[in-house]
Design an enzyme around this catalytic site. Structure first.
Site, PDB file in Angstrom:
ATOM      1  N   HIS A  65       2.254   6.666   3.033  1.00  0.00           N
ATOM      2  CA  HIS A  65       1.594   8.105   2.822  1.00  0.00           C
ATOM      3  C   HIS A  65       2.440   8.986   3.791  1.00  0.00           C
ATOM      4  O   HIS A  65       3.255   8.787   4.638  1.00  0.00           O
ATOM      5  CB  HIS A  65       0.170   7.916   3.005  1.00  0.00           C
ATOM      6  CG  HIS A  65      -0.384   7.523   4.180  1.00  0.00           C
ATOM      7  ND1 HIS A  65      -0.010   7.750   5.432  1.00  0.00           N
ATOM      8  CD2 HIS A  65      -0.912   6.005   4.380  1.00  0.00           C
ATOM      9  CE1 HIS A  65      -0.629   6.947   6.543  1.00  0.00           C
ATOM     10  NE2 HIS A  65      -1.027   6.066   5.720  1.00  0.00           N
ATOM     11  N   LYS A  87       0.948  -1.072   0.207  1.00  0.00           N
ATOM     12  CA  LYS A  87      -0.074   0.038  -0.097  1.00  0.00           C
ATOM     13  C   LYS A  87       1.022   1.210  -0.001  1.00  0.00           C
ATOM     14  O   LYS A  87       2.065   1.053   0.378  1.00  0.00           O
ATOM     15  CB  LYS A  87      -0.862   0.081   1.133  1.00  0.00           C
ATOM     16  CG  LYS A  87      -2.208  -1.120   1.071  1.00  0.00           C
ATOM     17  CD  LYS A  87      -3.209  -0.815   2.214  1.00  0.00           C
ATOM     18  CE  LYS A  87      -3.709  -2.012   2.938  1.00  0.00           C
ATOM     19  NZ  LYS A  87      -4.399  -1.725   3.898  1.00  0.00           N
ATOM     20  N   HIS A 128       2.942   8.169   7.379  1.00  0.00           N
ATOM     21  CA  HIS A 128       4.085   7.211   7.763  1.00  0.00           C
ATOM     22  C   HIS A 128       5.572   8.353   7.377  1.00  0.00           C
ATOM     23  O   HIS A 128       6.469   7.728   8.230  1.00  0.00           O
ATOM     24  CB  HIS A 128       4.094   6.178   6.507  1.00  0.00           C
ATOM     25  CG  HIS A 128       3.015   5.233   6.443  1.00  0.00           C
ATOM     26  ND1 HIS A 128       2.238   4.893   5.350  1.00  0.00           N
ATOM     27  CD2 HIS A 128       2.666   4.458   7.741  1.00  0.00           C
ATOM     28  CE1 HIS A 128       1.477   4.224   5.536  1.00  0.00           C
ATOM     29  NE2 HIS A 128       1.308   3.871   6.973  1.00  0.00           N
TER      30      HIS A 128
HETATM   31  N1  LIG Z   1       1.164  -0.572  16.831  1.00  0.00           N
HETATM   32  C1  LIG Z   1       0.629   0.235  15.879  1.00  0.00           C
HETATM   33  N2  LIG Z   1      -0.542   0.110  15.591  1.00  0.00           N
HETATM   34  N3  LIG Z   1       1.064   1.052  15.037  1.00  0.00           N
HETATM   35  C2  LIG Z   1       0.678   1.754  13.851  1.00  0.00           C
HETATM   36  C3  LIG Z   1       0.855   1.007  12.755  1.00  0.00           C
HETATM   37  C4  LIG Z   1       0.450   1.966  11.384  1.00  0.00           C
HETATM   38  C5  LIG Z   1      -0.252   1.217  10.517  1.00  0.00           C
HETATM   39  N4  LIG Z   1       0.516   0.176   9.881  1.00  0.00           N
HETATM   40  C6  LIG Z   1      -0.963   2.180   9.686  1.00  0.00           C
HETATM   41  O1  LIG Z   1      -0.477   2.389   8.357  1.00  0.00           O
HETATM   42  O2  LIG Z   1      -1.869   2.697   9.623  1.00  0.00           O
END
Ligand SMILES: NC(=[NH2+])NCCC[C@H](N)C(=O)O
Length: 638
Positions: free
Chosen positions: A174, A171, A177
């Site tokens: 963005h 994905k 991130h």
């Molecule tokens: N421990 C967690 N939930 N960390 C955040 C992860 C963020 C998730 N991968 C996203 O892109 O939205």
């Protein structure tokens, strides 16, 4: 010159204080790495007999100032809670009684309810410059802050887990991130500089039905060579294609259903259903299914690592949603059920905070599903098991999740569930560091997809900016590499300039300008300091022996006063956890340095003065470089 020489030099001016007496009486101070700790102790000691209050009571009340004209420290008089007298009158009285010939300070100035202290230039300059040059990259670091027990270093360091970046495989990477990457890496550096044992974790989004769908896409349309060459791009293309197909199919089924057709066969064979089946194979540990998925993950990580390396970022662990085992989730599920935290609702398992916690808090946390009716776990379910697993593995004293504000509720629910499970002590060690949105982030190639795209676009833009100055451009040895570093500095500085919680607009033109408070300006400031040193041709020995008493100009003293603040600023940033605390200081510092160039020339001055000024600029270069590195910027030399 030993590093202690600077601080010993200061101490030798004070006949009532020694290293041992200070650390005995003021265990939180560390003058050997933060000279202003000594200055504060000294203020307390001198004022104590004047005020009639113990020095240890005065010391913690002393604050810094935001601008040098207000002094280097202030004492807010009302904080002493002296009954009966007006603060203004007290201030005037104490100022008058302050010794004329104090070794470190001029006579303090009473300004309303504040007593302002101005450091004397000569002792500060002569002790601080050697200290900074001796400590080098270590100036601003404070290894004592992260000790479990400051009085007993053998107890070891406190440990912090910083989870940041955490993109989703296949994905787009963005803006959320991007910010998590920049802010998280900064926080990890910050704690490292404060002597903590830091574990950097990247928690990848790499699990769930969508990865079953991705595998289907690969089986149909995958291209081995393309996957190897650029896995992130190839997987993303597959993901987009198969999702469009799946959505089209579902729409078609929906339409037929409306017309009254029997769609049960179509539904059973739909891509969506196949994806579910594939993912089921993955959770059932089917070797073949797992092997394909693992290739996607491994290849993506290799690519991510290369990109993170451009930003000087590395992770100790690539964790991720996939790494949370069904067994671990099963275990907490049982615990939650036993403690009455979860309940069943039409086959699904959920947590209803509105029932568990009375009042506003429960209402705010709402209800959330932990297991779907078909038995699959969710994002939150995995986070619960992951958190407890991390505690088991790392026994952290603190853990930070650097995640966008959109997930505030998710993390509040997570921490609350941990607390309800009876692990209040663990929940209290966890902290969500959130941040606002980036608006208008698009590149010339269209909307942003990956970190690489963002960085490349900034570098290209930077390259254009550089080309506009033909003369200077011709002198740059590695224009591509320089543009790349400048581009990265642009994005990062813009991101860290405001408070984390604020939204900001991604503006290439503004951020890549050499004017204003930008990344390129900071790089320019650093290269200029580096080039003075190259051109001045003063040996390190000459610098070490320079006669610093020649630095009497107010411009020189003001630079030194700001340099002296750096360890305090770094320490204060541990409280704010805001990159802007460092950025704001760094711009103040670089502005003061830049306005001193005309007044304090190096080249062309007679040798003794030249060496002294060069020592000042060398100390400045060190501090500017240290600030930049803490922020994650790579200071350029040329
Ligand atoms: N421990 C967690 N939930 N960390 C955040 C992860 C963020 C998730 N991968 C996203 O892109 O939205």
């Amino acid at each position: 010159m030993a590093s202690a020489s600077g601080i010993n030099q200061l101490l030798s001016r004070l006949d009532n204080l020694t290293f041992d007496s200070i650390s005995e009486k003021y265990p939180t101070t560390h003058p050997e790495v933060n000279p202003y700790d000594l200055y504060r102790v000294h203020i307390g000691e001198v004022l104590a007999p004047i005020i009639g209050v113990a020095p240890e009571k005065i010391h913690p009340l002393i604050q810094w100032t935001n601008t040098l004209d207000k002094g280097d420290f202030v004492l807010p008089i009302p904080a002493l809670r002296i009954k009966g007298a007006k603060p203004d009158a007290l201030g005037a009285e104490w100022a008058a009684k302050f010794p004329e010939d104090d070794p470190l300070f001029d006579k303090p100035v009473a300004q309303g309810p504040f007593l302002s202290f101005y450091a004397k230039g000569a002792p500060l300059t002569q002790s601080l410059i050697p200290m900074i040059r001796e400590l080098g990259a270590g100036y601003g670091r404070n290894r004592f802050l992260g000790l479990k027990d400051p009085k007993d270093p053998s107890q070891g360091k406190k440990r912090i887990v910083v989870e940041f970046s955490s993109p989703n495989i296949a994905k787009p990477f963005h803006a959320g991130h991007l910010r998590s990457t920049i802010i998280g890496s900064f926080l990890a550096n910050l704690y490292e500089g404060a002597g903590w044992d830091v574990v950097r974790i990247n928690y990848l989004g790499d699990w769930g039905k969508q990865y079953g769908l991705l595998a289907l896409a690969y089986v149909r349309y995958g291209d081995e060579a393309a996957l190897k060459k650029d896995p992130i791009d190839h997987l993303f293309r597959l993901y987009v294609k198969i999702n469009a197909e799946k959505d089209g199919e579902l729409a078609d089924i929906e339409a037929r259903k409306k017309e009254g057709q029997d769609v049960s066969d179509l539904l059973a064979n739909s891509l969506d259903e196949q994806a579910r089946g594939y993912f089921r194979k993955m959770t059932d540990k089917d070797q073949e299914a797992l092997a394909l998925w693992k290739r996607f993950r491994d290849l993506s990580i290799v690519r991510y690592k290369a990109t993170y390396a451009r930003l000087n970022i590395r992770f100790d662990e690539y964790s991720g949603e996939s790494q949370v085992t069904e067994e671990a989730m099963e275990k907490v599920a049982k615990e939650m059920a036993a403690k009455g935290i979860t309940k069943e609702d039409q086959g699904a398992v959920l947590v209803d905070f509105t029932e568990l916690i009375p009042g506003k808090e429960g209402k705010r946390l709402g209800k959330t599903v932990i297991r779907k009716r078909d038995g699959t776990a969710l994002y939150l379910t995995r986070d619960i098991a992951e958190l407890l697993g991390r505690y088991e593995k790392y026994g952290f004293d603190h853990m930070i999740y650097v995640v966008a504000s959109q997930q505030d509720l998710h993390l509040q629910q997570l921490f609350k569930i941990i607390e309800l499970l009876g692990y209040k002590d663990i929940a209290q060690r966890c902290q969500h560091i959130n941040f606002g949105l980036v608006l208008g982030m698009s590149t010339r190639r269209g909307t942003v997809k990956f970190l690489d795209d963002i960085l490349r676009d900034c570098a290209d833009h930077m390259h254009d900016v550089m080309r506009k100055n033909e003369n200077k451009y011709a002198q740059v040895e590695d224009p591509e590499g320089t543009a790349d570093t400048l581009g990265i500095s642009s994005v990062m500085t813009q991101d860290m300039s405001g408070k984390r919680g604020n939204n900001y607009t991604f503006d290439l033109a503004v951020m890549t300008s050499f004017e204003g408070d930008t990344g390129p300006y900071l790089q320019y400031a650093h290269t200029r300091l580096s080039s003075i040193k190259r051109r001045a041709n003063v040996t390190d020995e000459e610098l070490a022996e320079a006669d610093l008493s020649l630095l009497t100009e107010s411009h020189a003293v003001n630079v030194v006063r700001l340099l002296a603040q750096w360890p305090d600023v770094a320490q204060n940033t541990l409280r704010t956890l805001e990159p802007t605390t460092v950025v704001t200081y760094l711009f103040r510092l670089t502005h003061v340095i830049s306005s001193s160039y005309d007044q304090l020339q190096v080249v062309g001055s007679e040798p003794a003065l030249k060496a002294a000024r060069m020592a000042l600029y060398d100390a400045s270069r060190i501090v500017v470089g240290n600030c930049m590195r803490l922020l994650g910027l790579s200071p350029l030399e040329r």
